[in-house]
Design an enzyme around this catalytic site. Structure first.
Site, PDB file in Angstrom:
ATOM      1  CD  GLU A  63      -3.017  -1.175   2.200  1.00  0.00           C
ATOM      2  OE1 GLU A  63      -2.979  -0.277   3.073  1.00  0.00           O
ATOM      3  OE2 GLU A  63      -3.921  -2.035   2.147  1.00  0.00           O
ATOM      4  CD  GLU A  88      -3.211  -7.087   3.459  1.00  0.00           C
ATOM      5  OE1 GLU A  88      -4.069  -6.338   3.997  1.00  0.00           O
ATOM      6  OE2 GLU A  88      -1.990  -6.916   3.594  1.00  0.00           O
TER       7      GLU A  88
END
Length: 523
Positions: A135, A282
């Site tokens: 991220e 995820e």
């Protein structure tokens, strides 16, 4: 005098046949392995902020016993990579965010990283991907300009080692890089990130690598309560009136995750990229939190992850791309009890650090994934809010005409306490339900009973449904032989080993053919 001699022409003929058989077997296995890589899978993320984390060898034994075939690490732990050698477990390793600048600034550093963390272990350890950072675009924007250079440098190092077709490179992204995600057809990448996102997508397209996305319907639901129904977030069956409809495409969405995946596809399409698959690196649901997160419960976590696993293995794709099913890595394998608050941060795991299950998934019919599947373990209990008189009538029927086993709820027995009609009725209802094989309609009792996936057993009071699972477990353990770390972990390992093609050929040779090759003749 007679002696034993080999009939050479016959032996030569057999050896030719043996060579052909082995060659065919080898060629047949290779495409099968490649085909496995193309099939959608469910993997797990393994975080290490765990106070009593298993040793690498015990961890790998645990993964094998749980039938977990794909994992993602947040680094490239050398001990875990060594322990994975000669297993069939595929692993995505990661470049931590704090190493991104060094690798993005130096081809030599990138080459050294690949040599140390990939070449040193492959192919004994099946490293299938490198996740560069995590991220980065949203959590460490200062490093973002070096993200694509780092990816390109690592790719060049893989090319130099001739591993670029075996190991794919990408970077996991937060869902927030996509704006206006619903309806999916209106979604687009944050334009302030275009200078990075577009080169990234072009690289992924050129190299056949996936767009890695961390997608959490849990947070979508929490941020949009009242707009997004809980059932949509949990993959629960919906009536057509509750399905989300994209007004531009008229596509119907029965769950939030599919809508998030399609939002990524539409966002890529807006940049003229249509040949990159989405890999969900995820996704999960927390099982515990503080009062600010009331929907972080074991039941919801169990429901979400169980339904997610089934959804992937159903291979139904998304409304936009029914032909393409994204693989998913569950977040996460273990509760990371060392994580900082909020409470939910430490409670995303399927297991505690000591390898006991936080809850028992219900994924029957989804292959052998996860040995802690309880084959749809469900219980029948009394509903909340039913008056005692009505419950007593249902209890009397269950223990009478229904022939439930009500011995355990008699005075002095293990399920007598708490001594109230609701607790006693729940035990009797579950006894009847289990005896009826969980048949449709067997958990009703004139509308005062309900089915739950949460085991109502407490202390020494073990409900009938839980006793059945315990008995099955004991039978499997007693008939299985575990060894080494697997035995120490005491988890059920169901093996289906079959003789290889070579074993069968050798058996035929020595038992059937070899006697005919030997004969006695005068010298």
């Amino acid at each position: 005098m007679a002696c034993t001699k080999l009939h050479l022409p016959t032996l030569y003929f057999f050896l030719v046949i043996l060579t052909l058989l082995l060659s065919t077997s080898s060629k047949a296995q290779s495409p099968q392995i490649q085909e496995e890589d193309r099939e959608p899978f469910v993997g797990v993320n393994i975080g290490t902020d765990v106070s009593n984390l298993l040793s690498p060898s015990d961890l790998v034994s645990f993964l094998q016993l749980q039938k977990i075939t794909h994992i993602r690490l947040y680094d490239a732990d050398p001990d875990i990579l060594k322990a994975l050698a000669k297993t069939k477990i595929r692993v995505i390793i990661s470049v931590p965010n704090n190493q991104l600048i060094a690798i993005g600034s130096s081809n030599t550093t990138a080459a050294s990283w690949v040599g140390r963390n990939v070449v040193a272990y492959y192919p004994q350890t099946l490293i299938t991907g490198i996740a560069v950072g995590d991220e980065v675009l949203t959590t460490v924007p200062s490093s973002a300009p070096l993200l694509v250079p780092a990816i390109e440098s690592l790719y060049s190092a893989l090319v130099a080692s001739n591993l670029h077709t075996k190991v794919k490179i990408s970077t996991p992204n937060a869902a927030s890089i996509i704006l206006d995600p619903f309806p999916p057809s209106q979604a687009f990448f944050n334009q302030s990130l275009s200078d990075i996102v577009l080169p990234l997508l072009r690289f992924l397209s050129r190299t056949g690598s996936p767009l890695m996305m961390n997608l959490y319907p849990y947070y979508v639901f929490m941020q949009n309560k009242g707009v997004v129904p809980l059932d949509n977030a949990l993959f629960k069956p919906l009536t057509p009136s509750k399905e989300m409809v994209d007004p531009n495409t008229l596509l119907h969405y029965t769950n939030v995750l599919d809508a998030m995946i399609d939002a990524a596809y539409f966002s890529m399409k807006n940049l003229n990229v249509t040949d990159v698959m989405v890999l969900v690196t995820e996704s999960g649901w927390p099982s515990k939190a503080d009062a600010k997160e009331p929907y972080a419960t074991i039941d919801n976590a169990d429901t979400y992850n169980s339904n997610l696993i089934k959804h992937v293995f159903d291979r139904s794709g998304t409304p936009l791309h029914p032909e393409t099913t994204s693989s998913v890595f569950l977040y996460e394998l273990f509760n990371e009890d060392l994580r900082s608050p909020p409470v939910s941060e430490a409670n995303w795991g399927l297991f505690y650090g000591n390898s006991s299950a936080v809850y028992l998934l219900h994924v029957s019919g989804s292959g052998t994934f996860l040995a802690n599947d309880t084959t749809n373990q469900t219980f029948c209990i009394a509903m909340d809010g039913v008056d005692a008189k009505t419950l007593q009538a249902a209890l009397d029927w269950a223990c009478g005409p229904g022939r439930s086993n009500c011995t355990e709820i008699q005075p002095g027995e293990s399920c007598y306490s708490p001594n109230n009609v609701k607790s006693h009725a729940s035990y009797a209802f579950d006894s009847y339900y289990q005896k009826q094989g969980k048949a449709a309609g067997s958990c009703d009792f004139k509308g005062v009973a309900t089915i739950t996936t949460t085991d109502p057993s407490k202390g020494s009071c073990i409900f009938p449904g839980s006793k059945q699972v315990s008995n099955i477990t004991k039978q499997v353990v007693n008939s299985s032989h575990a060894s080494g770390a697997a035995e120490r972990l005491k988890f059920i390992g169901l093996s289906s080993k079959r003789p290889s093609a070579i074993s069968w050929v050798l058996y035929v040779f020595f038992v059937v053919i070899s006697p005919s090759l030997l004969f006695f003749s005068p010298r």
